[in-house]
Design an enzyme around this catalytic site. Structure first.
Site, PDB file in Angstrom:
ATOM      1  N   SER A 110      27.153  71.901  36.459  1.00 39.25           N
ATOM      2  CA  SER A 110      27.662  72.379  35.173  1.00 39.25           C
ATOM      3  C   SER A 110      28.200  73.802  35.284  1.00 39.25           C
ATOM      4  O   SER A 110      29.023  74.214  34.488  1.00 39.25           O
ATOM      5  CB  SER A 110      26.552  72.335  34.122  1.00 39.25           C
ATOM      6  OG  SER A 110      25.513  73.220  34.469  1.00 39.25           O
ATOM      7  N   CYS A 111      27.738  74.520  36.257  1.00 36.61           N
ATOM      8  CA  CYS A 111      27.974  75.970  36.306  1.00 36.61           C
ATOM      9  C   CYS A 111      29.273  76.301  37.042  1.00 36.61           C
ATOM     10  O   CYS A 111      29.457  75.899  38.191  1.00 36.61           O
ATOM     11  CB  CYS A 111      26.796  76.634  37.017  1.00 36.61           C
ATOM     12  SG  CYS A 111      27.073  78.366  37.415  1.00 36.61           S
TER      13      CYS A 111
END
Ligand code: GSH
Length: 439
Positions: A46-47
């Site tokens: 997600s990052c």
């Protein structure tokens, strides 16, 4: 570990400046590398910062040298959890220490650590500590540090070439402040002034990028560099997340920035290092589902990322959302084929021959497969319609080719073979055997 570390791990407890603006903390572990089988990479898909490292790892072919462990996108009071605490598709357990959270690794490396427990983390298995937790440095390490172990074709991939360094550094500087971190400054702001300052700086910077990409396929030197990697991770999240969740809504990429959108689609579809490092489920789940200080009820907006919202289409059509119609026409009687090999051929064509290729008006992109005693033809034909301008074949390819397969009962009951699906701008053909084939 008895110390309460939630001030360091809970995003909703993050301290902002007195004026409500978000200032990213500086990374703490900044060492560099020795050669050998000793490093392990912890990431969250997600990052964006972690995704930089995933992309460069793949671009450089480091998959068998540096293994990756992905944490859950569902962060809580203890920060990033591994699978045993938060099972989720694509999430791993910590293979080295069976840690519950990323924070356990930080405290293992330094029990007195007082910073935030961020990803990515490049871990040294030999010394049992963190080598580096700053993505901009990890990607430079990956760019050159393992070259001795790599084949020539990977050694020659240099994302930070000497001759372009000052240009890349200068671009990175404002892209980082106003775009990569700019979206966070807008999204995490707790005052109107801080938000507005950040959002205008962000869109001014995007305008600047749009001008650069109007004449070039890449940001610097007309070749792929780390500047593209660093921008990509933010742009790929922009329409699905930052526009809504972080209120970066002056324009979208797909409707407001044609050159950035073209650059994004080219990179995403043509280079698996980018596509394979992008996991939209993890992205959406983390931002909308975990940053509760921004989205109290964790409602995740509906989005069909690859079919129309962000990444689909070529010049002026969005394949899955084309106005008008989709009509399936079947050929007459002919050779039948079972569904399973037909799908294999379709997938092969889309994945290996077609995706990312442009089809200009009047042209056909096609391939013929020999399957046992007969052939299968697969093709995409760009119709000349005034409202269309050809197309680029996108991830919707497989679905469009399966429409004639499904609609024409290939291998099925009524003896018809393949056919074609027509819509406003194109015709997609799946044609087993020779009867009825007209390509
Ligand atoms: N400067 C770091 C920033 C990394 C970073 O902020 N990662 C975020 C996720 S996108 C994180 O782990 N945040 C957790 C927290 O702050 O508690 C880098 O680029 O590597």
């Amino acid at each position: 570990m008895s110390r309460d570390t939630t001030d360091q791990s809970d995003v909703s407890k993050m301290q902002l400046a007195p004026d409500g603006s978000f200032k990213r903390a500086v990374s703490s572990f900044r060492n560099t590398i020795e050669k050998g089988d000793r490093y392990h990479l912890y990431v969250s898909y997600s990052c964006p910062w972690a995704t930089r490292t995933l992309i460069v790892r793949k671009l450089k072919g480091l998959e068998d040298i540096i293994y990756v462990t992905a944490v859950s996108p569902k962060t809580g009071p203890n920060g990033w959890p591994f699978a045993q605490v938060s099972p989720f598709p694509g999430v791993d357990e910590d293979p080295l220490y069976k840690s519950k959270h990323i924070k356990d690794l930080y405290l293992r490396a330094d029990p007195a650590y007082t910073g935030r427990f961020t990803v990515p983390v490049l871990w040294d298995k030999k010394l049992g500590t963190i080598v580096n937790n700053e993505s901009s440095e990890i990607i430079r390490i990956f760019n050159t540090a393992f070259n001795e172990l790599l084949p020539e074709e990977k050694v020659s991939i240099d994302l930070y070439p000497n001759t372009l360094r000052s240009e890349i550094d200068a671009l990175n500087e404002w892209v980082y402040h106003d775009i990569n971190n700019g979206v966070y400054k807008a999204g995490f702001a707790t005052s109107q002034e801080a938000y507005e300052k950040a959002v205008h700086a962000l869109f001014d910077a995007l305008d600047r990028v749009e001008r650069i990409l109007a004449d070039s396929d890449f940001l610097v030197g007309n070749r792929l560099t780390e500047a593209d990697v660093r921008l990509f991770v933010t742009i790929i999240r922009f329409d699905p997340v930052y526009v809504g969740h972080f209120k970066c809504n002056i324009r979208t990429i797909r409707d407001g920035y044609p050159s950035i959108h073209r650059w994004l689609r080219n990179i995403y579809w043509k280079n698996p290092a980018f596509k394979d490092s992008t996991n939209f489920e993890h992205i959406k789940t983390h931002y909308y589902g975990s940053q509760v200080h921004v989205n109290l009820n964790r409602v995740i907006p509906w989005i069909s990322v690859e079919t129309g919202m962000t990444l689909a289409d070529g010049n002026n059509v969005t394949l899955s959302k084309r106005a008008g119609f989709e009509v399936v026409t079947c050929y007459g009687f002919g050779t039948k084929i079972d569904r399973a090999p037909a799908i294999t051929v379709i997938d092969d064509w889309c994945d290996n021959v077609a995706i990312g290729k442009g089809v200009p008006v009047g042209a056909t992109l096609w391939a013929r497969y020999n399957y046992g005693t007969f052939t299968i033809l697969v093709s995409a034909f760009a119709l000349s319609n005034p409202s269309c301008n050809g197309f680029i074949i996108d991830g919707n390819c497989n679905r469009l080719l399966r429409l004639p397969l499904d609609g024409c009962n290939t291998g099925g009951v009524n003896g018809k073979q393949g056919g074609y699906e027509t819509d406003l701008c194109g015709q997609w053909r799946f044609d087993p055997g020779s009867n009825g084939s007209d390509v």
